[in-house]
Design an enzyme around this catalytic site. Structure first.
Site: not given
Length: 370
Positions: A231, A309
């Site tokens: 990421e 998340d």
């Protein structure tokens, strides 16, 4: 284990304001995505809180929260000002409100309640006990409280809550070995058991191979690896994560598309991707939701599980991720059902439960939209 519509004991009010305003569009365009059976495999402990639940925890400690953390604009900044440091500062403030056994239990209850409202059948909640140990007497005590409440919350919410113990990249790799040994004592697939071992926090910190020993300890105990990667840093770093930590799933992993050979290898090895579109955009990895390479991963045959998340800061829960997949990436209900099944398959739940939940997805798809 069906989802019950009962109110959980002392559970905070569910923070669903963010996606409720879009439900009219969902009904018009397809089936109710909050009713789609699914598994939630990427959710962090403090970050799982709703804003009202965080405010209650802060009030109990007579702690004042910064306005931007509770007024819905925490990370609402221009693209060139997004990033990890802004996120981490606010997360640290929120985490300071989670102190003591009652607070730890409240976080687990809140997470299970939120997921019950969104059709989740399985939640794998990620926690670093180090962050909370000092307020309850130690690492072992913190994990025991979380696991115990996960069992209770599972029974009351209808969501099977497993626990992922995650080490942090900003701590010494030897600390991760300690966590892996503690996690091993609670290993299992069922509600309230530790189902996996992870590595989170800033991907730019540390040298990945230094955590290899901790993941080896976890694997010996039957705990699969679910480290973050791909990421904040690109495909080269993700390749190191795959090589040294031997993951069963990766947290995020979206930047694998920068290396088609690595993507092909991960697909061939059956490594699943926990894709969190809201995180990718709010942290500035991608400018807009349509830039998130969800369809590229799906077209490559990758196993994908959507995750929220840190809803507390991204103000976007699990159903929102499916809304984004529908409205931005133009997935129809059949494709969304496949995504839900993929999340169930990638979970570490018992096989019988997975079969039952997959059948429930089929039932959802077989029911015409209202």
């Amino acid at each position: 284990m069906g989802v019950k519509a009962t109110t959980m004991r002392d559970a905070p009010a569910l923070g669903r304001v963010h996606y409720d305003r879009r439900m009219v569009q969902e009904v018009r365009r397809g089936r109710d995505l909050a009713a789609l059976p699914k598994a939630h495999l990427h959710l962090h402990f403090t970050g799982s809180l709703s804003v009202p639940a965080l405010k209650r925890l802060a009030e109990a400690r007579e702690m004042e929260l910064p306005a931007k953390l509770v007024d819905g604009v925490a990370l609402d900044v221009p693209y060139d000002k997004r990033g990890w440091n802004r996120f981490q500062r606010l997360y640290d403030v929120a985490r300071a409100a989670v102190r003591g056994e009652a607070a730890l239990r409240a976080v687990v209850r809140n997470a299970a309640g939120e997921d019950a409202a969104e059709g989740s059948r399985r939640l794998e909640l990620q926690v670093d006990p180090t962050s909370y140990a000092s307020s309850v007497g130690g690492l072992q005590e913190a994990l025991e409280i979380v696991c115990d409440e996960a069992r209770l919350a599972s029974a009351e919410s209808g969501v099977q809550v497993g626990i992922v113990v995650a080490a942090s990249r900003i701590r010494h790799p030897l600390d991760a070995r300690t966590l892996a040994r503690i996690a091993a004592r609670h290993a299992g697939q069922g509600a309230g058991e530790v189902c996996a071992f992870g590595l989170n926090n800033n991907e730019r910190e540390g040298r990945t191979h230094e955590w290899e020993g901790a993941f080896r300890i976890a694997r010996r105990a039957g705990l699969p690896g679910v480290p973050h990667g791909g990421e904040l840093r690109g495909a080269d770093h993700l390749a190191e994560v795959v090589e040294h930590l031997r993951p069963t799933r990766v947290g995020h992993g979206v930047r694998v598309v920068e290396d088609p050979d690595l993507l092909r290898r991960m697909v061939d090895e059956g490594i699943a991707f926990e894709v969190c579109p809201a995180s990718n955009v709010q942290l500035g990895v991608y400018r807009e939701h349509h830039d998130v390479p969800l369809r590229d991963l799906l077209d490559a045959g990758a196993a994908v599980a959507l995750g929220a998340d840190d809803p507390l800061l991204f103000l976007s829960r699990l159903t929102d991720q499916y809304v984004t997949a529908r409205e931005t990436h133009e997935l129809d209900d059949a494709a969304l059902a496949r995504l839900a099944k993929s999340s169930i398959d990638a979970s570490f739940a018992p096989a019988d439960d997975k079969r039952r939940w997959r059948a429930e997805v089929d039932d959802w798809l077989a029911t015409p939209p209202k």
